[in-house]
Design a protein around this motif. Sequence first.
Motif, PDB file in Angstrom:
ATOM      1  N   GLY A  65      12.110   9.913 128.338  1.00 30.40           N
ATOM      2  CA  GLY A  65      11.368   9.507 129.423  1.00 30.40           C
ATOM      3  C   GLY A  65      11.829   7.750 129.354  1.00 30.40           C
ATOM      4  N   LEU A  66      10.974   6.952 129.757  1.00 30.91           N
ATOM      5  CA  LEU A  66      10.829   5.338 130.008  1.00 30.91           C
ATOM      6  C   LEU A  66       9.970   4.904 129.498  1.00 30.91           C
ATOM      7  N   ARG A  67      10.199   3.675 128.512  1.00 33.83           N
ATOM      8  CA  ARG A  67       9.193   2.953 127.882  1.00 33.83           C
ATOM      9  C   ARG A  67       9.069   1.472 128.410  1.00 33.83           C
ATOM     10  N   ILE A  68       8.103   0.992 128.777  1.00 34.31           N
ATOM     11  CA  ILE A  68       7.962  -0.453 129.182  1.00 34.31           C
ATOM     12  C   ILE A  68       6.981  -1.228 128.305  1.00 34.31           C
ATOM     13  N   GLY A  69       7.498  -2.373 127.543  1.00 34.88           N
ATOM     14  CA  GLY A  69       6.731  -3.022 126.734  1.00 34.88           C
ATOM     15  C   GLY A  69       5.680  -3.629 127.593  1.00 34.88           C
ATOM     16  N   ALA A  70       4.112  -3.938 127.070  1.00 33.17           N
ATOM     17  CA  ALA A  70       3.324  -4.595 127.713  1.00 33.17           C
ATOM     18  C   ALA A  70       3.294  -5.911 128.068  1.00 33.17           C
ATOM     19  N   LEU A  71       4.138  -6.561 127.186  1.00 32.24           N
ATOM     20  CA  LEU A  71       4.352  -8.195 127.521  1.00 32.24           C
ATOM     21  C   LEU A  71       5.454  -8.331 128.440  1.00 32.24           C
ATOM     22  N   THR A  72       6.250  -7.330 128.811  1.00 33.06           N
ATOM     23  CA  THR A  72       7.240  -7.602 129.957  1.00 33.06           C
ATOM     24  C   THR A  72       6.903  -8.335 131.141  1.00 33.06           C
ATOM     25  N   PRO A  73       7.584  -9.569 131.461  1.00 31.18           N
ATOM     26  CA  PRO A  73       7.278 -10.171 132.525  1.00 31.18           C
ATOM     27  C   PRO A  73       7.554  -9.247 133.733  1.00 31.18           C
ATOM     28  N   LEU A  74       6.653  -9.286 134.871  1.00 22.63           N
ATOM     29  CA  LEU A  74       6.837  -8.445 135.960  1.00 22.63           C
ATOM     30  C   LEU A  74       8.221  -8.874 136.443  1.00 22.63           C
ATOM     31  N   VAL A  75       8.658  -9.722 136.716  1.00 25.48           N
ATOM     32  CA  VAL A  75       9.929 -10.407 137.316  1.00 25.48           C
ATOM     33  C   VAL A  75      11.132  -9.707 136.550  1.00 25.48           C
ATOM     34  N   ASP A  76      11.050  -9.313 135.131  1.00 19.60           N
ATOM     35  CA  ASP A  76      12.095  -8.721 134.703  1.00 19.60           C
ATOM     36  C   ASP A  76      12.375  -7.411 135.153  1.00 19.60           C
ATOM     37  N   LEU A  77      11.109  -6.764 135.567  1.00 18.00           N
ATOM     38  CA  LEU A  77      11.301  -5.093 135.900  1.00 18.00           C
ATOM     39  C   LEU A  77      11.883  -5.319 137.319  1.00 18.00           C
ATOM     40  N   GLU A  78      11.420  -6.234 138.178  1.00 15.51           N
ATOM     41  CA  GLU A  78      11.554  -6.409 139.513  1.00 15.51           C
ATOM     42  C   GLU A  78      13.073  -6.519 139.657  1.00 15.51           C
ATOM     43  N   THR A  79      13.594  -7.410 138.761  1.00 13.33           N
ATOM     44  CA  THR A  79      15.027  -7.707 139.070  1.00 13.33           C
ATOM     45  C   THR A  79      16.223  -7.047 138.455  1.00 13.33           C
ATOM     46  N   SER A  80      15.628  -5.838 137.664  1.00 14.95           N
ATOM     47  CA  SER A  80      16.567  -4.912 136.787  1.00 14.95           C
ATOM     48  C   SER A  80      17.076  -3.791 137.895  1.00 14.95           C
ATOM     49  N   ASP A  81      18.435  -4.057 137.947  1.00 19.64           N
ATOM     50  CA  ASP A  81      19.042  -3.091 139.077  1.00 19.64           C
ATOM     51  C   ASP A  81      19.157  -1.612 138.222  1.00 19.64           C
ATOM     52  N   GLN A  82      19.091  -1.575 136.889  1.00 15.83           N
ATOM     53  CA  GLN A  82      19.219  -0.500 135.904  1.00 15.83           C
ATOM     54  C   GLN A  82      17.831   0.120 136.048  1.00 15.83           C
ATOM     55  N   LEU A  83      16.863  -0.264 135.967  1.00 20.32           N
ATOM     56  CA  LEU A  83      15.774   0.048 135.958  1.00 20.32           C
ATOM     57  C   LEU A  83      15.480   0.922 137.397  1.00 20.32           C
ATOM     58  N   ALA A  84      15.781   0.103 138.269  1.00 25.19           N
ATOM     59  CA  ALA A  84      15.446   0.435 139.870  1.00 25.19           C
ATOM     60  C   ALA A  84      16.319   1.852 140.016  1.00 25.19           C
ATOM     61  N   ARG A  85      17.518   2.016 139.426  1.00 25.01           N
ATOM     62  CA  ARG A  85      18.098   3.399 139.321  1.00 25.01           C
ATOM     63  C   ARG A  85      17.199   4.265 138.736  1.00 25.01           C
ATOM     64  N   HIS A  86      16.381   4.093 137.775  1.00 25.94           N
ATOM     65  CA  HIS A  86      15.461   5.165 136.940  1.00 25.94           C
ATOM     66  C   HIS A  86      14.451   5.315 137.918  1.00 25.94           C
ATOM     67  N   LEU A  87      13.708   4.124 138.108  1.00 27.62           N
ATOM     68  CA  LEU A  87      12.216   4.233 138.771  1.00 27.62           C
ATOM     69  C   LEU A  87      12.189   3.331 139.800  1.00 27.62           C
ATOM     70  N   PRO A  88      12.762   3.520 141.174  1.00 29.90           N
ATOM     71  CA  PRO A  88      13.032   2.527 142.068  1.00 29.90           C
ATOM     72  C   PRO A  88      11.561   1.938 142.699  1.00 29.90           C
ATOM     73  N   ILE A  89      10.351   2.856 142.286  1.00 28.38           N
ATOM     74  CA  ILE A  89       8.973   2.402 142.786  1.00 28.38           C
ATOM     75  C   ILE A  89       8.673   0.969 142.329  1.00 28.38           C
ATOM     76  N   VAL A  90       8.875   0.836 140.878  1.00 28.21           N
ATOM     77  CA  VAL A  90       8.534  -0.284 140.348  1.00 28.21           C
ATOM     78  C   VAL A  90       8.870  -1.513 141.096  1.00 28.21           C
ATOM     79  N   ARG A  91      10.406  -1.610 141.401  1.00 33.25           N
ATOM     80  CA  ARG A  91      10.753  -2.704 142.383  1.00 33.25           C
ATOM     81  C   ARG A  91      10.028  -2.985 143.555  1.00 33.25           C
TER      82      ARG A  91
END
Length: 325
Positions: A65-91
């Motif tokens: 699965g996928l792990r996201i650290g609690a201190l990750t800034p929201l913008v880092d998830l929003e702008t990650s194309d790689q994350l958007a491939r795994h879990l587009p709903i986050v963006r």
Amino acid sequence: MKPFTYVRATSVAEASRMVVAGSAPLAGGTDLLGLMKGGIASPARLVDLGGIDGLNGWSRERGAGLRIGALTPLVDLETSDQLARHLPIVREALRDTATLQLRNAGTVGGNLLQRNRCWYFRDAAIQCWLKGGTQCFAKEGENEHHAIIGTARGCNRVAPSDLAPALIAHDARVTLTSTRGTRSVLLADLFTDPALHSREEHTLRRGEILTEVQVPESGLQRRGTYLKAMERKTWSFALVSVAVAARIRGGKLRDPRIVLGGVAPVPWRVEAAEAEIDGHPFSDDLARRAADLLLADAAPLAKNGYKVPLAKELVRRALARIAAA
Ligand SMILES: Cc1cc2nc3c(=O)[nH]c(=O)nc-3n(C[C@H](O)[C@H](O)[C@H](O)COP(=O)(O)OP(=O)(O)OC[C@H]3O[C@@H](n4cnc5c(N)ncnc54)[C@H](O)[C@@H]3O)c2cc1C
């Protein structure tokens, strides 16, 4: 603002030891500091989590699965194309969350644990039910943004996080660590069941630090989408939002999740609504039946009846979108 002291923790264990009664963990501070300035929160000590290594960033391990650290800034998830491939709903969920500045400072853990936006709750002069008073002033007052379902008695707040419904639709869990140990709970269970009439919004125990979010492999196999209705096009909390996710096999929706935001004190799910569509191909009629079940117990207040048709239409559109993708 009441005087307070500030300490910076360097490990989760240290942070947990420091978060004793009267202390509060500090992440980006975008919610907590506002509450302190407004006289709604008055911790004697802030425990800054920003110096703890290992809580920032996300990772994907095949099969785990996928792990996201609690201190990750929201913008880092929003702008990650790689994350958007795994879990587009986050963006999709974060694109309309607050503003870019707030998404730069705000973190995943803070977003999930932010307090609600009820204007009676946020007014220090008003002793509403959630703050220990005897009544919810929204019931008879200005209630256009309030809950239409799941309120029982007590409080008519709505859960404000955009990220929460999106992650719940993919069966996310959160890890909570304190000096007493570590536990993993479904993200949905981080929100206090309104039926318990608790004056706490979250089930976090004293001293617990939210360290990470996990999305299981099965959750990643669902196709998901997030739709949000707002009063204006930016910088606005959800009037109603919906996260849907399902595996699509042979044109049929399998193992679906439908989670509403902005309608209840918690991200709102009804298993019967999901069962109604499980194994069926999308149709407008099917979506309407699911939405009717999801909102069967809705009891709008004087000024928020509009949320019922709005939620039903968002559910229909979101299901149509994942079925067509
Ligand atoms: C004008 C405005 C508009 C907004 N619009 C939206 C919106 O549209 N959608 C939306 O979802 N949000 C919205 N927000 C909320 C915003 O997203 C949150 O303020 C932000 O995500 C909180 O993150 P933070 O890191 O700053 O949390 P903080 O303010 O630092 O903390 C919030 C709470 O969580 C606790 N906490 C934080 N991290 C942890 C942890 N790891 N472990 C234990 N406890 C922790 C803190 O003690 C505090 O109680 C808006 C905020 C503002 C001010």
